[in-house]
Design a protein around this motif. Structure first.
Motif, PDB file in Angstrom:
ATOM      1  N   THR A  65       1.693  -1.667   4.282  1.00 35.13           N
ATOM      2  CA  THR A  65       2.378  -2.913   4.622  1.00 35.13           C
ATOM      3  C   THR A  65       1.655  -3.567   5.792  1.00 35.13           C
ATOM      4  O   THR A  65       0.708  -3.014   6.354  1.00 35.13           O
ATOM      5  CB  THR A  65       3.838  -2.658   5.023  1.00 35.13           C
ATOM      6  OG1 THR A  65       3.879  -1.994   6.298  1.00 35.13           O
ATOM      7  CG2 THR A  65       4.567  -1.805   3.995  1.00 35.13           C
ATOM      8  N   ASN A  66       2.146  -4.738   6.196  1.00 43.00           N
ATOM      9  CA  ASN A  66       1.538  -5.435   7.321  1.00 43.00           C
ATOM     10  C   ASN A  66       1.792  -4.747   8.655  1.00 43.00           C
ATOM     11  O   ASN A  66       1.179  -5.102   9.661  1.00 43.00           O
ATOM     12  CB  ASN A  66       2.026  -6.879   7.364  1.00 43.00           C
ATOM     13  CG  ASN A  66       1.249  -7.758   6.410  1.00 43.00           C
ATOM     14  OD1 ASN A  66       0.149  -8.197   6.712  1.00 43.00           O
ATOM     15  ND2 ASN A  66       1.811  -8.001   5.233  1.00 43.00           N
ATOM     16  N   SER A  80       8.320  -1.546   9.652  1.00 40.40           N
ATOM     17  CA  SER A  80       8.648  -1.452   8.238  1.00 40.40           C
ATOM     18  C   SER A  80       9.823  -0.494   8.071  1.00 40.40           C
ATOM     19  O   SER A  80       9.861   0.578   8.676  1.00 40.40           O
ATOM     20  CB  SER A  80       7.443  -0.937   7.444  1.00 40.40           C
ATOM     21  OG  SER A  80       7.786  -0.730   6.093  1.00 40.40           O
ATOM     22  N   ASN A  84       9.008  -1.004   2.214  1.00 37.96           N
ATOM     23  CA  ASN A  84       8.719  -2.204   1.436  1.00 37.96           C
ATOM     24  C   ASN A  84       8.093  -3.270   2.321  1.00 37.96           C
ATOM     25  O   ASN A  84       7.812  -3.043   3.500  1.00 37.96           O
ATOM     26  CB  ASN A  84       9.985  -2.712   0.735  1.00 37.96           C
ATOM     27  CG  ASN A  84      11.094  -3.041   1.717  1.00 37.96           C
ATOM     28  OD1 ASN A  84      10.901  -3.818   2.654  1.00 37.96           O
ATOM     29  ND2 ASN A  84      12.274  -2.464   1.508  1.00 37.96           N
ATOM     30  N   ASP A  85       7.882  -4.448   1.749  1.00 37.64           N
ATOM     31  CA  ASP A  85       7.162  -5.504   2.455  1.00 37.64           C
ATOM     32  C   ASP A  85       8.050  -6.349   3.360  1.00 37.64           C
ATOM     33  O   ASP A  85       7.559  -7.249   4.037  1.00 37.64           O
ATOM     34  CB  ASP A  85       6.479  -6.421   1.436  1.00 37.64           C
ATOM     35  CG  ASP A  85       5.542  -5.639   0.528  1.00 37.64           C
ATOM     36  OD1 ASP A  85       4.501  -5.195   1.016  1.00 37.64           O
ATOM     37  OD2 ASP A  85       5.866  -5.474  -0.661  1.00 37.64           O
ATOM     38  N   GLU A 125       6.921 -11.839   0.503  1.00 32.72           N
ATOM     39  CA  GLU A 125       6.385 -11.109  -0.627  1.00 32.72           C
ATOM     40  C   GLU A 125       4.905 -11.366  -0.879  1.00 32.72           C
ATOM     41  O   GLU A 125       4.223 -10.567  -1.524  1.00 32.72           O
ATOM     42  CB  GLU A 125       7.191 -11.434  -1.891  1.00 32.72           C
ATOM     43  CG  GLU A 125       7.040 -12.849  -2.416  1.00 32.72           C
ATOM     44  CD  GLU A 125       7.900 -13.863  -1.690  1.00 32.72           C
ATOM     45  OE1 GLU A 125       7.847 -15.031  -2.067  1.00 32.72           O
ATOM     46  OE2 GLU A 125       8.600 -13.488  -0.711  1.00 32.72           O
ATOM     47  N   GLU A 128       0.113  -9.556   1.185  1.00 35.23           N
ATOM     48  CA  GLU A 128      -0.556  -8.315   0.816  1.00 35.23           C
ATOM     49  C   GLU A 128      -1.561  -7.943   1.910  1.00 35.23           C
ATOM     50  O   GLU A 128      -2.437  -8.743   2.248  1.00 35.23           O
ATOM     51  CB  GLU A 128      -1.268  -8.484  -0.523  1.00 35.23           C
ATOM     52  CG  GLU A 128      -2.172  -7.328  -0.913  1.00 35.23           C
ATOM     53  CD  GLU A 128      -1.439  -6.000  -0.881  1.00 35.23           C
ATOM     54  OE1 GLU A 128      -1.966  -5.072  -0.242  1.00 35.23           O
ATOM     55  OE2 GLU A 128      -0.343  -5.902  -1.480  1.00 35.23           O
ATOM     56  N   LYS A 182      -0.482   3.115  -4.614  1.00 37.31           N
ATOM     57  CA  LYS A 182      -0.956   1.744  -4.485  1.00 37.31           C
ATOM     58  C   LYS A 182      -2.406   1.678  -4.951  1.00 37.31           C
ATOM     59  O   LYS A 182      -3.222   2.536  -4.595  1.00 37.31           O
ATOM     60  CB  LYS A 182      -0.850   1.255  -3.040  1.00 37.31           C
ATOM     61  CG  LYS A 182      -1.137  -0.238  -2.865  1.00 37.31           C
ATOM     62  CD  LYS A 182      -0.749  -0.704  -1.467  1.00 37.31           C
ATOM     63  CE  LYS A 182      -0.813  -2.207  -1.350  1.00 37.31           C
ATOM     64  NZ  LYS A 182      -0.359  -2.669  -0.016  1.00 37.31           N
ATOM     65  N   SER A 216       5.885  -3.600  -6.540  1.00 44.78           N
ATOM     66  CA  SER A 216       5.365  -4.959  -6.403  1.00 44.78           C
ATOM     67  C   SER A 216       4.039  -5.074  -7.133  1.00 44.78           C
ATOM     68  O   SER A 216       3.344  -4.086  -7.377  1.00 44.78           O
ATOM     69  CB  SER A 216       5.191  -5.338  -4.930  1.00 44.78           C
ATOM     70  OG  SER A 216       4.176  -4.555  -4.320  1.00 44.78           O
ATOM     71  N   THR A 242       8.037  -8.888  -6.648  1.00 40.73           N
ATOM     72  CA  THR A 242       8.509  -7.662  -6.006  1.00 40.73           C
ATOM     73  C   THR A 242       9.920  -7.375  -6.488  1.00 40.73           C
ATOM     74  O   THR A 242      10.665  -8.276  -6.889  1.00 40.73           O
ATOM     75  CB  THR A 242       8.521  -7.772  -4.469  1.00 40.73           C
ATOM     76  OG1 THR A 242       9.520  -8.715  -4.064  1.00 40.73           O
ATOM     77  CG2 THR A 242       7.175  -8.198  -3.929  1.00 40.73           C
TER      78      THR A 242
END
Length: 702
Positions: A65-66, A80, A84-85, A125, A128, A182, A216, A242
């Motif tokens: 994730t970011n 996070s 999830n995102d 969403e 990425e 992923k 996603s 997502t």
């Protein structure tokens, strides 16, 4: 500072010396600067806190994730929950109480200099964290003044790979604990005057906590073309879907500290899920070099992002649901010039950014009982818009001494229509005018060390969809007359590189009027209340320090984005001190939601063969969970280890990433309440992940 250059070579012919010796032709090669190097030099000249995140550093480990991208960024909180995102991201306490799973607030988010953030806020969403070159982080008013955004915290600009930074075949797989998988497949290249980059990313995670399964899929692409020398255009495209389960209520503090894998039982019974069935972000930016000193950028964006939230309400065969429809268009115009004014070196720019919600932008609440839908509420907010005219100038008054000024004028429209069945319509129309500005100076003590100071003002409107009172998002009780948020900020700082040390240090204090805060009702899991607070203070310290403890023999120091073989120690420390100013109910209480002290450190070793290892620590202090300051979230410490091997000539990278080595039970995020009365059983806390192991392999075909 070193001057920028796009020249690739300079030829110098030496005809003869006094002895008539012919030296022939001497060619001095000058390496063309990459866009990442130019961005780093440009931001390093700003008299405010800025940084560049090199994606190569991020990819030495899991990139889920970011939160992985924004690690080690002082002043930035990126937590996070559930893997999830739907992260909680804040800069300097901006969007302080915007929890996970909701639109991000307080920050202007961009892809390649074109905005994602609009009148409706920022969905999450499309973000990425793979397929990037680098990420720009701008703290404070500079975010709006540089890119035209209207936010108090600053801006985050994700810069995508192009054909010039990619290879014909790129693949990456990572997986591990909590059912995490992923994969990325990508391709890029240059064909004559054109270049392209495309990638597809899919991810699945079963979840650490029950009822947090997430999946996603995303597609990222861009195509560039150079028509003439100095004239080029690039098209950008992003698509995302997502689907994830979530626990909007949270669980109690006692549950987090005993068994953080358990869900909120009410949320589990309702089976809440959030789906983004197909979000689209399409844009273009064309750059025209007018002459050697000036350039014109013209851009546009189309953004469409529907959302569906579903959950059982406890009745027989009855589902409650929300459909959100967001659609907006953006136009950008920016003229920039670098040259001399009154014999002084000067860099100037002026731009206009406009974003308007169009189409059927709005929100429907409904129930489905025995397969029969019943509409509860319809809202529409198309016509809401943000318009921004912004200008900046840097001028060198004396050798090494620069002043920076900026001005931004904002016109904001908020339109809402609430439609009751059968056909009753209520309308609301609000207009704002705001002014942001900056006055600053920097002094370059040496080409590698500078000091800066600035005073700035930033404004931020409330998202368009919040103007109705919507307890539970299913009924209407009247319109909100929100005020424009404003922050006046004083900041001093330094950045530089001396010997084995690289650092950035910033100290700031913001006086904020009408800060938008959020509280939740623990008795109703989806009930949210927003309000303009009495005056608040946000102040803090942001320190990043990188130390080259040891370098391999015969190893030359490389740029900051390419690690030399040896031992490196990087650290990031943030002090968050946010509080009310004489509030009638809470006095000078601390604002809840973020730790007062937050530290990240990593000891990183890389061998000349490509093998590397890292040991990291993350330390968070305690912080308040409610506005009355009756209950504290416990402090925590997390440790991690990464090992890997890079074979750049073969295009292969391998890694193992061990996280939360001690299996610490801790709170990653919380939904602040007004007054918890010290109740540790209030369901408002969200747990972080336990011990996890992740591994991955990446391949690039050159």
């Amino acid at each position: 500072m070193l001057p920028e250059s796009s020249s690739s070579a300079t030829s110098v012919k030496e005809a003869s010396t006094e002895q008539s010796t012919n030296l022939g032709e001497v060619v001095v090669q000058r390496k063309k600067l990459s866009s990442k190097s130019i961005a780093k030099r440009t931001l390093a000249r700003e008299p405010s806190s800025t940084s560049i995140v090199d994606q190569k550093d991020v990819e030495r480990g899991r990139v889920g994730t970011n939160a992985d991208v924004l690690a080690y960024q002082p002043g930035v909180t990126a937590q996070s929950v559930g893997g999830n995102d739907a992260l909680r991201i804040s800069i300097r306490g901006s969007g302080l109480n915007a929890g996970t799973g909701y639109f991000r607030e307080g920050i202007t988010f961009l892809f390649d200099g074109l905005p994602v953030t609009g009148p409706g806020g920022t969905p999450f969403e499309l973000f990425e964290p793979q397929g990037l070159q680098y990420t720009e982080v701008l703290r404070g008013a500079i975010g709006g003044l540089k890119y035209g955004g209207l936010n108090l915290g600053g801006a985050i600009n994700y810069v995508t790979k192009t054909g010039y930074e990619s290879t014909p075949i790129e693949a990456r797989y990572e997986g591990g604990s909590f059912g995490y998988h992923k994969m990325l497949l990508g391709s890029g290249g240059v064909i004559g005057s054109a270049d392209y980059y495309v990638s597809a990313v899919g991810s699945l995670r079963q979840g650490f906590q029950q009822h947090t399964e997430a999946k996603s899929g995303r597609f990222i692409g861009n195509f560039g073309y150079k028509f003439l020398e100095g004239v080029d255009t690039r098209f950008y495209f992003r698509y995302a879907f997502t689907d994830f389960q979530f626990n909007p209520s949270g669980i109690s503090l006692n549950q987090v500290l005993s068994d953080p894998t358990q869900p909120n039982m009410g949320d589990l019974q309702r089976d809440f899920s959030r789906r983004h069935p197909g979000s689209i972000w399409l844009g273009n930016k064309t750059s025209i070099k007018i002459d050697q000193e000036s350039k014109l950028d013209i851009g546009w964006v189309y953004h469409n992002y529907p959302i569906t939230i579903l959950g059982w309400d406890g009745g027989p065969n009855t589902v409650i649901g929300h459909h959100w429809f967001f659609e907006d268009i953006t136009g950008l115009f920016r003229y920039s010039r670098s040259g001399r004014i009154f014999e002084k070196q000067s860099n100037s720019s002026i731009g206009f950014l406009t974003t308007t919600e169009i189409g059927d932008s709005g929100f429907d609440a409904f129930t489905i009982k025995t397969l029969t839908p019943t509409t509860l509420l319809k809202t529409r907010f198309d016509g809401s818009a943000n318009h921004s005219l912004f200008a900046n100038n840097d001028i060198e008054i004396l050798p090494g001494f620069w002043t920076s000024t900026g001005l931004q004028l904002a016109w904001i429209d908020r339109k809402s229509r609430y439609i009751y069945p059968p056909s009753k319509v209520l309308a609301f129309d609000k207009h704002y005018f705001g002014v942001s500005m900056r006055i600053g100076a920097r002094y370059e003590i040496t080409p590698d060390v500078l000091l800066y100071i600035n005073f700035s003002r930033a404004v931020e409107p409330v998202d368009s969809w919040k103007y109705g009172t919507i307890p539970g998002f299913s009924n209407f009780q009247g319109f909100r007359d929100f005020k424009l948020q404003a922050a006046n900020t004083f900041e001093i700082g330094t950045r530089g590189r001396v010997g084995i040390f690289d650092w950035t240090l910033a100290l700031y204090r913001s006086w904020i009027q009408h800060e938008l805060l959020t509280r939740r009702d623990p008795a109703s899991p989806t009930t949210v209340d927003w309000f303009n607070a009495t005056p608040t203070i946000h102040q803090g310290i942001e320190l990043a320090l990188t130390t080259q403890l040891w370098r391999e023999a015969n190893s030359e120091r490389q740029t900051n984005t390419e690690q030399s073989p040896g031992l490196l120690f990087r650290q990031a420390y943030t002090l968050n001190d946010f509080f009310y100013r004489h509030d009638p109910d809470f006095g000078s209480n601390q604002l809840p939601g973020l730790p007062t002290h937050f530290y990240q450190g990593e000891l990183f070793y890389i061998h000349s063969s490509g093998a590397y290892a890292a040991f990291s620590a993350q330390i968070s202090s305690s912080y308040h969970a409610d506005f009355a300051n009756t209950l504290n979230v416990p402090a925590y410490t997390l440790f991690g280890i990464k090992i890997g091997y890079q074979l750049p000539k073969r295009g292969i990278d391998l890694f193992l990433d061990f996280r939360n080595l001690t299996d610490e039970k801790y709170v990653a995020s919380t939904y602040p309440l007004f007054n918890m009365l010290g109740d540790r059983n209030a369901p408002t806390f969200q747990p972080g992940d336990g011990f996890g192991v992740f591994g991955g392999i990446a391949y690039q075909y050159h």
